[in-house]
Design a protein around this motif. Sequence first.
Motif: not given
Length: 290
Positions: A195, A199, A203
Amino acid sequence: MRARQAALPVLAVAAALVALWYAGAVALNWQVVAEGRARGGMPPDAWQTLAGTMSFARPLLPAPHQVAEEVWRTAFATPLTSRRSLLLHAWITLEAALAGLAIGVAAGVLVAAAIVHVRALQRSLMPWIIASQAIPVLALAPIVIVALGTLGLEGLLPKAIIAAYLCFFPVTIAMAKGLEAADPLARDLMRTYSASRAQVFWKLRLPASLPFLFASLKVAAAASVVGAIVAELPTGAQAGLGARLLAGSYFGQPLQIWAALVAAAVLSASLFGVLAATERLVARRMGMRA
């Protein structure tokens, strides 16, 4: 039933505060009313003096019902377009407070994100952020307003900047803590899946920081109202709750001062309530316990 049980302690504290307020009004106004009656040739009368402390035109400490009457008269019995309207002045202060809150929150979140991702900033920038809070806002406000005035920036923006100054610190500190609060195992797992930093931020870090953000927003909301009022004081503003406080002080109108203070408290409490409701809604949408 739960709402009633939750409201009882609040009502009990409110009743105690009102009783203490009335007692303070009697104690502080008694001597002034008694001396006024003596100068008017009226005989000493405890009951008449007590009644006078509850209706004195310029009390040292107005009674709660006097403040309530002044708030009702200036907020609801005065046209909204009148310069005597408390609602009009409250709205002008609220505009500056909301603008300052938006600026302070945006700056605080950006700085916190930079501090979390660039370790050198945490060591170099954080001490200056903390030291900035040692500057009294009453000393800073005239400097900022005069400096911006020389650049032709007047009106809403200078007040918003002062409000943002008070909002920036709690949001920055809370967000820096919140962005670091993400589960280390979850961060390692996201790195395992390759990731990106963006991200991980959107997230994982940002959702984990929301409780910290809302806690700081509640503090910043009240601070923004204070900042907006303080910014109105050194300019001799003609509108806003700060202007009402100045006018009441200049012309010896304590009821006007107290009405402005009540309006400021209502603004802060309203912003707090809106943020608390928003927090519960966001928590429910994210599946967290509100």
